[in-house]
Structure formats: structure tokens, C-alpha cells
Enzyme design. Structure first.
Site, PDB file in Angstrom:
ATOM      1  N   LYS A 284       0.562  -1.167   0.098  1.00  0.00           N
ATOM      2  CA  LYS A 284      -0.152  -0.316   0.114  1.00  0.00           C
ATOM      3  C   LYS A 284       0.696   0.941   0.117  1.00  0.00           C
ATOM      4  CE  LYS A 284      -4.001  -1.592   2.589  1.00  0.00           C
ATOM      5  NZ  LYS A 284      -4.919  -1.322   1.318  1.00  0.00           N
ATOM      6  N   ARG A 358     -10.521 -11.309   1.528  1.00  0.00           N
ATOM      7  CA  ARG A 358     -11.236 -12.755   0.718  1.00  0.00           C
ATOM      8  C   ARG A 358     -10.625 -13.845   0.974  1.00  0.00           C
ATOM      9  NH1 ARG A 358     -11.898  -9.304  -4.817  1.00  0.00           N
ATOM     10  NH2 ARG A 358     -11.088  -7.135  -2.916  1.00  0.00           N
TER      11      ARG A 358
HETATM   12  N1  BES Z   1      -7.978  -3.583   3.821  1.00  0.00           N
HETATM   13  C1  BES Z   1      -8.495  -3.162   2.610  1.00  0.00           C
HETATM   14  C2  BES Z   1      -9.803  -2.884   2.718  1.00  0.00           C
HETATM   15  C3  BES Z   1      -9.704  -0.733   2.814  1.00  0.00           C
HETATM   16  C4  BES Z   1      -8.912  -0.064   1.994  1.00  0.00           C
HETATM   17  C5  BES Z   1     -11.084  -0.751   3.958  1.00  0.00           C
HETATM   18  C6  BES Z   1      -9.248   1.177   3.110  1.00  0.00           C
HETATM   19  C7  BES Z   1     -10.699   1.048   4.374  1.00  0.00           C
HETATM   20  C8  BES Z   1     -10.581   1.374   4.057  1.00  0.00           C
HETATM   21  C9  BES Z   1      -8.770  -4.761   1.932  1.00  0.00           C
HETATM   22  O1  BES Z   1      -7.825  -5.777   2.189  1.00  0.00           O
HETATM   23  C10 BES Z   1      -7.443  -3.460   0.168  1.00  0.00           C
HETATM   24  O2  BES Z   1      -6.635  -3.520   0.556  1.00  0.00           O
HETATM   25  N2  BES Z   1      -8.751  -3.679  -0.646  1.00  0.00           N
HETATM   26  C11 BES Z   1      -8.330  -3.256  -1.563  1.00  0.00           C
HETATM   27  C12 BES Z   1      -8.884  -4.068  -2.932  1.00  0.00           C
HETATM   28  C13 BES Z   1      -8.267  -3.757  -3.854  1.00  0.00           C
HETATM   29  C14 BES Z   1      -6.535  -4.524  -4.061  1.00  0.00           C
HETATM   30  C15 BES Z   1      -8.896  -4.548  -5.221  1.00  0.00           C
HETATM   31  C16 BES Z   1      -8.441  -1.972  -1.662  1.00  0.00           C
HETATM   32  O3  BES Z   1      -9.951  -1.916  -1.482  1.00  0.00           O
HETATM   33  O4  BES Z   1      -8.099  -1.278  -2.291  1.00  0.00           O
HETATM   34 MN    MN Z   2      -6.224  -5.322   1.505  1.00  0.00          MN
END
Ligand code: BES
Ligand code: MN
Ligand code: ZN
Length: 503
Positions: A284, A358
Site C-alpha cells: 500500500k 476475501r
Molecule cells: N483492508 C483493505 C480495504 C480498506 C482500504 C478498508 C482502505 C478501509 C480503507 C483491503 O484489504 C484492501 O486492501 N482492498 C483493496 C482491494 C483491491 C486491491 C482490489 C482496496 O480496496 O483497494
Molecule cells: Mn488489503
């Protein structure tokens, strides 16, 4: 803090602080007293109206005015709380007024308070709703997380007991039930908040497992913890792939609460327990990455809900399943393009290691089948896209059963912990196509929270299942950063409704 409900005459209550509501209206000095406030004002020879006539209580709902030494009144202090326009008075104004009163009490030396707001008419809602909202709002306002500060700032609030005083209604059995439910729910929400706020070096998967065991010992729940080798032996290839880059041991926590009939099928809650989500190899960006300590908020809500149900001895069977691990980059971490085999046999191409929620959930959901559940609800901070869609107000709801969706929606409305349903149509499934495995773990930018839910749907075909995406509702950012404890109130209300306890 202790709560009770009693039918009382406001002017006679010997208490540190008497809390009374005032509407903004056409009457004297543009205000109108509630019934309780009228009674108190009469006993005080009009002292309350006189104070208001000076225009001191600003008109807004949620403003407060503190009076000391009011004649004819047994209480040490009187706190007047603005309720806004009487004809616009509803759930929001009621909640604001309670929080404002609680906020004002935090800074006083009063050891007890008598609050005369719970028998106000809030739309079509009854006394049990008012009582639950009062207790939950009050407890949320008094919640603190300072266990990691060496210098605790302000002294602890002195307030030890709160009486919800009624003048317009008798204390019914339903109101007493609501009080017990609300106190247990607040305990559960506080637990969820604290687990959420704890940073990832404290709140590890092992810590979550220890907390689950503690709750188990305290409330006589059966708690079972599966280790990495158990997951491997079972064939949870997706869950194991997420934990691979981390040095923290993963845990799969299973909690059983048995409060219903022996043969009644359980409600199963599955909570995402990523104790830190760095994104893994698909790292991230740095901004606000600290907030990914909250990526176990689904897990925290499951622990909180089970604690609440056990604490109130709810007449329901409930099971909590929490897959817990870290998502970290490292030499052993899974890499984009890797293909893993899930517990139910389907294969997944991991195109983005940051879509890890997921992956742990699909194995936990497949594992849930063995408990022959009545319904399965998973709770997860699953997608940033859900925050874009619904902001910080509504939790995203997805379900493969419309009656279940309607029940969750109704429970959310009742708990004022609201959800909004999103589509789970087949049309979206093609976005998960993979050239090399049964599916990919990402579906591209469009409809990101829907394709995430569609991924989970492929593992829940044999279940009555719903998914709650709490990415926008589990915590607040900025100056007020902190866990909200959501959706513990929703889950508790849902389980109670399953047991036939509707309002
Ligand atoms: N935990 C995150 C989702 C999230 C991000 C929740 C920011 C709250 C604030 C999740 O694991 C994630 O990283 N999801 C990605 C999915 C993408 C890679 C398809 C996302 O939402 O960017
Ligand atoms: Mn994630
Ligand atoms: Zn995540």
C-alpha cells in the site's frame, strides 16, 4: 457506570445532576419545556423558565445549559438540554441530545445523574428503543482509550450511576429487557473499540485468540483455536497464503455460545481479522497506513457481539469464526500471479496481494458449513471502494437471500447502525475471470466492493449468507480517529430478532 430505569418526580430526585429537555418552540422565550421539565419548573417556582427567558440556551439540538442551586429542587445541579424544534424531533435529535448531556456530565464532579429524556416520543419508536439508544450513546461518549499513554490526561469522570427517569410512562418489562440488552451491547462495543484501537504490535492474532479465550472463560463459551498446521492440514490454502509473509502466528478462532434450544441451528458470524494490512507484496502507499491496524474490525465486532449475547444470556445459539493473521511483505510472502487452492477446492489466482480479506474469508466461510448454520453473516473491512460508495454512514450489505437482507436492514435501522444493500448480480461475476485458475482475486476498478462480494458468493452457495462491508463505518479518521464499535449493535439486534425478540 451503572444504569437503571425508574418512574420518578424530577424535582424530588436527590442526585448530582438532573437532566431535562427543552424544545425550541413558539412558547416562552422561544422554548417549550418537556413534561419532566415543566414539573421541575413548577417546583422551582419558574426558575427554569426564568433562566431560559434570558436566552441562555442556544436553540440548537444538543446545546446545554448548567444551573446550580435551583430552589425547590432536590438535585445539586440542573442540566438543560436543547432538543431542537418539537415538530422536527426525531432519532437524530434524540441521539444528539443524549450525547450532548453525556458530554457535559463528563466534565462535572457529579457522581450520579437522573436523565429525563427516555420517555420522549421519538417518531414511532417505543420506550425500549429510547432506552437502548440512551445507554449506547452514553457509554460511547464516556469511552476512552488511554491504556498506552503514560500520562493519563484528565482525571476519570466522577459519574458512577445514571438513572433514566420516566414521568410519562411506567417502567415496563420490555424497557428492563432493553436496558439489559443495551448494557451488554455497550460492553461488547467497548471491547470491539479497544481491540480496534490497539495497534498491531499489541493486537496480534495471538492477542485476539487470548481475548476470545478470556471471554470464553468469563461467560462460559466454548473457544477453539486452530493453528497454522491445522489450517494446512485442512487445506485452507488461501488463508495460509496471506499469512506467509508474516512472522506472527496465524489463528483461526472459533467461539460457541449456546443460549438457544439444543436443536436450534446457530447464527454464524465470520469476522475478518487482519491485524495489520500492509498490502503485502502489492504494498500500500504510505499515507494513513497506520489505519490498517483497524483491518481486524470485523473480528473485533464478532468478539464483541458474542460477548454481548453471552452477557445478556440471549436465547440464541451463535458461533463466531475469526480468521486472524497479518498481511505483510517478506521472503515467504505470496506474489502476484501465485495460484492457491481453497478449502472448498476452488483455485484462485492472486493478482493483487492487497485483496487479502476475501482470501482469508473464503476459507473461513467454507469452514462455517460444518456447523450447519441457520444463517452466516461475515463482517469485513473489505474494500476501499465501499467507502467511496457509501461514505462513513452506511455499512455495505450484500446477500444471497433477500429475506436475510431485509432482516439485517431492519436490525440495522432498529439499532441505528444502518446498512444499505448493494447488488450481487451474476453480471459482475465475469470481472473475476482468470486465464490460469478458477477465478482471480480482483475484478478491476469498477464496482470494487461488489466484485469482492461476488468472490465470497462463490464460496457460500450452500448457505443463507450475507456480507457486511464495514470499511467506511468501523473507524473514524482525522482528529477524532478511533474505532466506532460498529457493527456490534447491529449484530446483537439481528441475533435477538432471530430469537424472536423484535421491538
Ligand atoms: N483492508 C483493505 C480495504 C480498506 C482500504 C478498508 C482502505 C478501509 C480503507 C483491503 O484489504 C484492501 O486492501 N482492498 C483493496 C482491494 C483491491 C486491491 C482490489 C482496496 O480496496 O483497494
Ligand atoms: Mn488489503
Ligand atoms: Zn485488508
Amino acid at each position: 457506570m451503572e444504569f437503571s430505569i425508574r418512574a420518578l418526580s424530577p424535582e424530588q430526585v436527590k442526585t448530582g445532576c438532573l437532566v431535562l429537555g427543552v424544545f425550541k418552540d413558539g412558547g416562552d422565550a422561544g422554548t417549550a419545556l418537556t413534561r419532566a421539565a415543566q414539573g421541575a419548573d413548577r417546583a422551582a417556582g419558574g426558575a427554569l423558565r426564568a433562566a431560559l427567558a434570558q436566552g441562555d440556551l442556544p436553540a440548537k439540538a444538543g446545546s446545554t445549559l448548567l444551573l446550580r442551586g435551583v430552589p425547590g429542587i432536590a438535585a445539586d445541579r440542573v442540566l438543560l438540554v436543547g432538543l431542537g424544534e418539537q415538530k422536527e424531533f426525531g432519532a437524530q435529535a434524540y441521539r444528539d441530545a443524549l450525547r450532548a448531556a453525556a458530554g457535559a456530565l463528563k466534565d462535572l464532579g457529579a457522581r450520579d445523574a437522573a436523565v429525563f429524556l427516555a420517555d420522549l416520543k421519538v417518531g414511532r419508536r417505543g420506550l425500549p428503543w429510547n432506552v437502548r439508544q440512551a445507554v449506547l450513546g452514553w457509554r460511547e461518549t464516556f469511552y476512552r482509550f488511554d491504556q498506552l499513554k503514560t500520562q493519563k490526561k484528565a482525571p476519570s469522570p466522577a459519574l458512577a450511576s445514571v438513572t433514566l427517569g420516566l414521568v410519562a410512562a411506567p417502567v415496563t418489562a420490555a424497557a428492563q429487557h432493553a436496558l439489559r440488552e443495551a448494557i451488554a451491547t455497550a460492553d461488547g462495543a467497548d471491547l470491539a473499540r479497544t481491540l480496534g484501537n490497539l495497534p498491531s504490535n499489541h493486537c496480534t492474532p495471538s492477542h485476539l485468540a487470548e481475548e476470545a479465550k478470556k471471554i470464553g472463560a468469563q461467560f462460559r463459551l466454548e473457544v477453539e483455536v486452530l493453528e497454522r498446521r491445522d489450517m494446512e492440514k485442512l487445506g485452507m490454502g488461501a488463508l495460509v497464503s496471506v499469512t506467509q509473509g508474516s512472522r506472527e502466528a496465524p489463528k483461526l478462532i472459533v467461539m460457541h455460545y449456546r443460549g438457544g434450544a439444543k436443536r436450534a441451528k446457530p447464527v454464524v458470524f465470520v469476522g475478518k481479522g487482519i491485524t495489520f494490512d500492509s498490502g503485502g507484496i502489492s504494498l500500500k502507499p504510505g499515507a494513513d497506513m497506520d489505519e490498517m491496524k483497524y483491518d481486524m474490525s470485523g473480528a473485533a465486532s464478532v468478539l464483541g457481539a458474542l460477548r454481548a449475547l453471552a452477557g445478556m444470556r440471549a436465547p440464541v445459539n451463535a458461533i463466531g469464526i475469526v480468521p486472524a493473521c497479518e498481511n505483510m511483505p517478506g521472503g515467504g510472502a505470496s506474489k502476484p500471479g501465485d495460484i492457491v487452492k481453497t478449502l472448498d477446492g476452488q483455485t484462485v489466482e492472486i493478482l493483487n496481494t492487497d485483496a487479502e480479506g476475501r482470501l482469508i474469508l473464503c476459507d473461513a466461510l467454507a469452514y462455517a458449513r460444518r456447523f450447519d448454520p441457520e444463517v452466516v453473516v461475515d463482517i469485513a473491512t473489505l474494500t476501499g471502494a465501499c467507502v467511496i460508495a457509501l461514505g462513513h454512514v452506511a455499512t455495505g450489505l450484500f446477500a444471497n437471500d433477500q429475506k436475510l437482507a431485509d432482516e439485517l436492514r431492519a436490525a440495522g435501522d432498529e439499532a441505528w447502525d444502518r446498512v444499505w444493500q448493494m447488488p450481487l448480480w451474476e453480471d459482475y461475476q465475469e470481472q473475476l475471470r482468470s486465464n490460469f485458475a478458477d477465478m482471480a482475486n480482483i475484478g478491476g476498478r469498477p464496482a470494487g466492493s461488489i466484485t469482492a462480494a461476488c468472490f465470497l458468493a462463490r464460496f457460500t452457495k450452500a448457505l443463507r449468507w450475507a456480507h457486511l462491508d464495514i470499511a467506511g463505518t468501523a473507524w473514524r479518521s482525522g482528529r477524532e480517529k478511533g474505532s466506532t464499535g460498529r457493527p456490534v449493535p447491529l449484530l446483537v439486534r439481528f441475533a435477538m430478532r432471530q430469537a424472536g425478540r423484535k421491538d
